[in-house]
Design an enzyme around this catalytic site. Sequence first.
Site, PDB file in Angstrom:
ATOM      1  CB  SER A 189      -8.930 -22.022   2.619  1.00  0.00           C
ATOM      2  OG  SER A 189      -8.214 -22.701   1.505  1.00  0.00           O
ATOM      3  CE1 TYR A 202     -10.408 -18.161  -0.928  1.00  0.00           C
ATOM      4  CE2 TYR A 202      -8.462 -19.876  -0.965  1.00  0.00           C
ATOM      5  CZ  TYR A 202      -9.697 -19.334  -0.818  1.00  0.00           C
ATOM      6  OH  TYR A 202     -10.505 -20.313  -0.297  1.00  0.00           O
TER       7      TYR A 202
END
EC number: 1.1.1.330
Length: 312
Positions: A189, A202
């Site tokens: 990501s 995350y």
Amino acid sequence: METALPAAGFLYWVGASTVAYLALRISCWFFTALRVWGLGHEAGVGPWLGEWAVVTGGTDGIGKSYAEELAKRGMKIVLISRSQDKLDQVSSEISEKFKVETKTIAVDFTSEDIYDKIKASLAGLNIGVLVNNVGMSYEYPEYFLDIPDLDNTIKKLITVNALSVCKMTRLVLPGMVERSKGAILNISSASGMYPVPLLTIYSATKAFVDFFSQCLHEEYKSKGIIVQSVLPYYVATKLAKIKRPTWDKPSPETFVKSAMKTIGVQSRTNGYPIHSLMASVSASLPSWLYFKITMYSGNSIRVRYLKKMKKN
């Protein structure tokens, strides 16, 4: 007056150097964009790497789109996800649309005792491509100590986002090395490129995926293995809670079609031209400004979410 002249000359050269630097960065970005997305080269994956492609988290979003694109290129597909009903539905859709063989493996990646089952199910398959796509994020941006069910969230995010990538690679990589060909596509990501406060766990797990991918690529590229780190910004998926695609938040289908063009060309990619430009802009920001913008954005989403929860 005499002292002002050297100062003016210094400022002139500082300004000229800054403009030259920015022009060089912009030129490099356009050259890279043309080379990656504008030359129409074929994706570096297909049945010649091996008959089968394995996709984790393959029933929705980016994972499903990768499965479809690989099936379109004639690869047989193994879908791995939690829900057998969804697996059966997507498997049927892919086999009917692309006329390829499919297999399904129903496991919950929040558990650590699933890999013996996966290993047994993959035994004997000539696997050319592995897409490590399964992942999970926060329900909403939040300060670390205020994350609901914090201990469980820590365990789940590390197990799903980081451990699964290592374990799946451990299962599939030996066969690729033996045949001296294969591709592992790890979906990280943009949150793994730069620290994202309020999405701390995350962001950290996705940074792990990015570093793991870069290291693995250097270790095994001489053996004919492609390892790619894919670092998208927002894509219109359920995980991102975005329903409608926009110019900067593409649909999974649009994103994956673009990202497929980068395989064999970039070992580390944002996968989509606009996302690549966004990454270049982020990289050019001083860290204090980047963190200020990121904190403001995360807090805005956090406040809106908590207000909505109170109304409900």
